[in-house]
Design a protein around this motif. Structure first.
Motif, PDB file in Angstrom:
ATOM      1  N   ARG A  20       0.829  -1.211   0.000  1.00  0.00           N
ATOM      2  CA  ARG A  20       0.000   0.000   0.000  1.00  0.00           C
ATOM      3  C   ARG A  20       0.866   1.264   0.000  1.00  0.00           C
ATOM      4  O   ARG A  20       0.565   2.234  -0.704  1.00  0.00           O
ATOM      5  N   GLY A  23       2.200   1.774  -3.325  1.00  0.00           N
ATOM      6  CA  GLY A  23       1.124   2.228  -4.196  1.00  0.00           C
ATOM      7  C   GLY A  23       0.925   3.726  -4.084  1.00  0.00           C
ATOM      8  O   GLY A  23       0.745   4.421  -5.092  1.00  0.00           O
ATOM      9  N   LYS A  24       0.980   4.254  -2.859  1.00  0.00           N
ATOM     10  CA  LYS A  24       0.834   5.703  -2.651  1.00  0.00           C
ATOM     11  C   LYS A  24       1.943   6.484  -3.346  1.00  0.00           C
ATOM     12  O   LYS A  24       1.750   7.644  -3.715  1.00  0.00           O
ATOM     13  N   GLU A  45      -5.898  -2.410  -4.237  1.00  0.00           N
ATOM     14  CA  GLU A  45      -5.502  -1.323  -3.338  1.00  0.00           C
ATOM     15  C   GLU A  45      -4.333  -0.524  -3.910  1.00  0.00           C
ATOM     16  O   GLU A  45      -4.340   0.706  -3.858  1.00  0.00           O
ATOM     17  N   GLU A  48      -5.678   1.636  -6.727  1.00  0.00           N
ATOM     18  CA  GLU A  48      -6.537   2.704  -6.226  1.00  0.00           C
ATOM     19  C   GLU A  48      -5.721   3.824  -5.583  1.00  0.00           C
ATOM     20  O   GLU A  48      -6.123   4.988  -5.597  1.00  0.00           O
ATOM     21  N   LEU A  49      -4.565   3.466  -5.027  1.00  0.00           N
ATOM     22  CA  LEU A  49      -3.705   4.446  -4.369  1.00  0.00           C
ATOM     23  C   LEU A  49      -2.779   5.179  -5.343  1.00  0.00           C
ATOM     24  O   LEU A  49      -2.076   6.106  -4.953  1.00  0.00           O
ATOM     25  N   GLU A 212       1.181  -1.377   9.702  1.00  0.00           N
ATOM     26  CA  GLU A 212       1.637  -0.120   9.094  1.00  0.00           C
ATOM     27  C   GLU A 212       2.937   0.381   9.722  1.00  0.00           C
ATOM     28  O   GLU A 212       3.770   1.006   9.048  1.00  0.00           O
TER      29      GLU A 212
END
Length: 336
Positions: A20, A23-24, A45, A48-49, A212
């Motif tokens: 994730r 991805g950001k 995910e 989408e990020l 995280e």
């Protein structure tokens, strides 16, 4: 140019949370695991990020499967910049209750899976003289505990293997880097799908951190790979120093507390384990990054923040050493 990042064990837990973050960043993220449902959800995910995702179903215990995934990664996105080894499996049980076949399986995935991933990464990185490999390690690779002998042995092996490789890269003057992010107890789904012969539901030894926290540590290690290793979470640092300062004392402490601290008061999981087959292999069985301990897991780590600021690490180490010794002494006094 966006980074191309390969993550094994990407369908859940730390690998999922790390995917994730990349991805950001808009990275090209190659997701490798056995469970199709988890991989597909992770890919959604990532995209989408803002990143791009490639899913490759593979068992990292098989070198050929890992190599095929690496080839597919470069065909899709070009040269691999970062390779993150995170896949693992385990058995919670006393050593004499783990079969030879189970022990071999844990070792193949949790240790040789890292070797296989590293080999495929180096095959591509060494000729280009660039790239970074991050091994997702564990405090248990520095200090073993009861009921996890197969996992602890594999994590210790990863440390030795990586140290040996690092010296070879230094000898060659290579610009390829390898580092280890040593993890604390993390709230991942593994405690609900691991093979267990414990009388109660397994749990990570508190304090527990959210995935995280671990993922931020992995990404930071990949961005700054010149350090030999990173300790994520204050408990990781405390464990390492307690083992260095008073290993015999820590043996006694863990012998007295290590069984109960790894179990809740709930019944053991009733579903299947993921030792030989993924539990997220069918649609609708995605488990995400988090396990069942959200209510007690920490979403921040002071020590992990210190690790991202090297000037403050020395004070963190001193505090960790003092805390480690005090914790062990208190634990022994309480259990006597």
């Amino acid at each position: 140019m966006p980074q191309t990042v390969v993550i094994t064990g990407a369908s859940a837990g730390i690998g999922r949370a790390t995917a994730r973050l990349y991805g950001k960043r808009g990275a090209n993220v190659v997701l490798i695991a056995r469970g199709q449902a988890g991989l597909d959800a992770a890919a959604r995910e990532v995209e989408e990020l803002g990143g791009k995702a490639l899913v490759r179903t593979a068992d990292t215990a098989g070198a050929e499967q890992v190599e095929e995934a690496a080839t597919a990664a470069e065909q899709a996105f070009g040269p691999i910049d970062v390779w993150i080894n995170c896949a693992f499996t385990s058995v919670f049980a006393p050593f004499d209750e783990i079969t030879a076949e189970e022990y071999e399986r844990v070792t193949k995935v949790t240790y040789l899976g890292f070797v296989n991933g590293t080999r495929s990464a180096l095959k591509r990185m060494l000729p280009r003289d660039r790239g970074t490999i991050v091994q997702v390690g564990s405090a248990l690779g520095e200090r073993a505990i009861p009921l996890q002998s197969a996992y602890c042995g594999a994590k210790h092996a990863i440390n030795g293997f990586t140290s040996s490789l690092r010296t070879e890269l230094l000898h060659r003057g290579s610009n390829v880097h390898v580092t280890i992010a040593q993890m604390p107890a993390v709230n991942t789904p593994q405690f609900s799908w691991v093979r267990s012969r414990l009388p109660r539901h397994p749990q990570p030894v508190p304090p527990i951190y959210q995935p995280e926290v671990a993922a931020r540590g992995v990404v930071h290690a990949a961005d700054h790979p010149r350090r030999k290793q990173y300790y994520i979470g204050a408990t990781t640092l405390a464990t390492v120093w307690a083992n260095r300062l008073a290993p015999a004392l820590l043996d006694r402490y863990l012998a007295r507390t290590g069984y109960d601290s790894q179990q809740t008061d709930q019944q053991p999981p009733s579903g299947e384990s993921n030792l030989y087959e993924p539990v997220d292999r069918v649609e609708g069985s995605d488990h995400g990054a988090h396990g069942i301990f959200d209510d007690s897991a920490h979403s921040r780590s002071l020590e992990a923040a210190l690790a991202r600021h090297p000037a403050l690490v020395a004070s963190g180490v001193a505090l960790g050493a003092a805390a480690a010794g005090a914790a062990v002494r208190r634990g022994l006094a309480h259990s006597s």
